[in-house]
Motif scaffolding. Structure first.
Motif, mmCIF file in Angstrom:
data_model
loop_
_atom_site.group_PDB
_atom_site.id
_atom_site.type_symbol
_atom_site.label_atom_id
_atom_site.label_comp_id
_atom_site.label_asym_id
_atom_site.label_seq_id
_atom_site.Cartn_x
_atom_site.Cartn_y
_atom_site.Cartn_z
ATOM 1 N N HIS A 93 0.828 -1.207 0.000
ATOM 2 C CA HIS A 93 0.000 0.000 0.000
ATOM 3 C C HIS A 93 0.864 1.260 0.000
ATOM 4 C CE1 HIS A 93 -4.065 -1.752 0.961
ATOM 5 N NE2 HIS A 93 -3.282 -2.779 1.240
ATOM 6 N N MET A 94 2.180 1.087 0.129
ATOM 7 C CA MET A 94 3.104 2.208 0.241
ATOM 8 C C MET A 94 4.221 2.058 -0.793
ATOM 9 S SD MET A 94 3.512 2.196 4.421
ATOM 10 C CE MET A 94 3.423 0.403 4.583
ATOM 11 N N PRO A 95 4.979 3.121 -1.039
ATOM 12 C CA PRO A 95 6.172 2.944 -1.877
ATOM 13 C C PRO A 95 7.099 1.918 -1.247
ATOM 14 C CG PRO A 95 5.702 5.279 -1.555
ATOM 15 C CD PRO A 95 4.793 4.528 -0.621
ATOM 16 N N PHE A 96 7.690 1.044 -2.062
ATOM 17 C CA PHE A 96 8.573 0.013 -1.513
ATOM 18 C C PHE A 96 9.776 0.636 -0.811
ATOM 19 C CE2 PHE A 96 11.449 -3.692 -1.685
ATOM 20 C CZ PHE A 96 10.571 -4.686 -1.247
ATOM 21 N N THR A 97 10.147 1.845 -1.225
ATOM 22 C CA THR A 97 11.274 2.533 -0.591
ATOM 23 C C THR A 97 10.983 2.919 0.856
ATOM 24 O OG1 THR A 97 10.477 4.596 -1.580
ATOM 25 C CG2 THR A 97 12.244 3.434 -2.740
ATOM 26 N N THR A 98 9.745 2.751 1.309
ATOM 27 C CA THR A 98 9.434 2.970 2.724
ATOM 28 C C THR A 98 10.305 2.081 3.608
ATOM 29 O OG1 THR A 98 7.151 3.554 2.162
ATOM 30 C CG2 THR A 98 7.569 2.949 4.446
ATOM 31 N N LEU A 99 10.818 0.996 3.046
ATOM 32 C CA LEU A 99 11.717 0.126 3.809
ATOM 33 C C LEU A 99 12.899 0.889 4.398
ATOM 34 C CD1 LEU A 99 11.914 -3.130 1.647
ATOM 35 C CD2 LEU A 99 10.760 -2.835 3.845
#
Length: 203
Positions: A93-99
């Motif tokens: 649900h979020m940009p994968f870069t949120t990691l």
């Protein structure tokens, strides 16, 4: 039928908790079932979710987490703070870069546990179809025997866009040293342990 693919993996995630963890962040907590399990393990839990109705249902159930209406991809997160960060079926649900934001919020030696959803079909996904049917029937039978309770509200659903190979590639780039393991029921488990010495973290 109430069989929940995410709840099915709670015990697997709990086995990955650090031995002496005390602080946890549950990202996309939904109705708070995993956050409450972390509280039961002795954690002080911050639980984030961007959907007001779902978070209201979580708060009504109590159980100890500190709930916050927030999107983890934009929220202010304390640096190097959490011993555990969990993210169950919410990263897509979020940009994968949120990691990278979650990595920065991990305390030295802290663990990131992502139960993720992937796009595309693999051999494991084909194998999950009959297993999924059996599990749903088992849960349905058990609930019929007890009397069917009202189902809690469901969080908004979004279809994943990244395939499993794309998840592996991006995870390796953003979180060197992380591991991605494919699971049944169209899920994967991404695990990452933060370096014990913050200066050793990748930029």
């Amino acid at each position: 039928m109430a069989f929940d693919h995410n709840d099915h993996y709670h015990r697997l995630l709990l086995r990955h908790l650090p031995a002496h963890g005390r602080t946890a962040l549950d990202v996309g907590c939904g109705t708070g079932r995993f956050a409450r399990r972390l509280v039961a393990r002795g954690y002080r839990v911050d639980a984030l979710d961007p959907d007001p109705a779902t978070l209201a249902a979580a708060e009504a159930m109590g159980g100890g987490p500190r709930y916050r209406l927030a999107d983890a991809s934009r929220a202010d997160l304390p640096a190097a703070h959490y011993d555990v960060i969990s993210c169950l079926a919410s990263l897509h649900h979020m940009p994968f870069t949120t990691l990278t934001r979650l990595r920065a919020a991990l305390a030295p030696g802290g663990r990131l546990l992502v139960l993720g959803c992937h796009a595309g079909v693999t051999a494991w996904d084909v194998a999950a179809v009959p297993a999924n049917a059996v599990a749903r029937l088992a849960v349905y039978g058990a609930e019929r025997a007890r009397g069917l309770p009202a189902a809690p509200p469901r969080a908004p659903v979004r279809e994943p866009r990244m395939t499993l190979p794309e998840v592996r590639e991006q995870a390796a780039r953003l979180l060197p040293g992380s591991e991605v393991r494919q699971l049944l029921y169209w899920r994967y488990l991404l695990t990452y342990v933060a370096p014990k010495y913050p200066a050793a973290m990748a930029s």
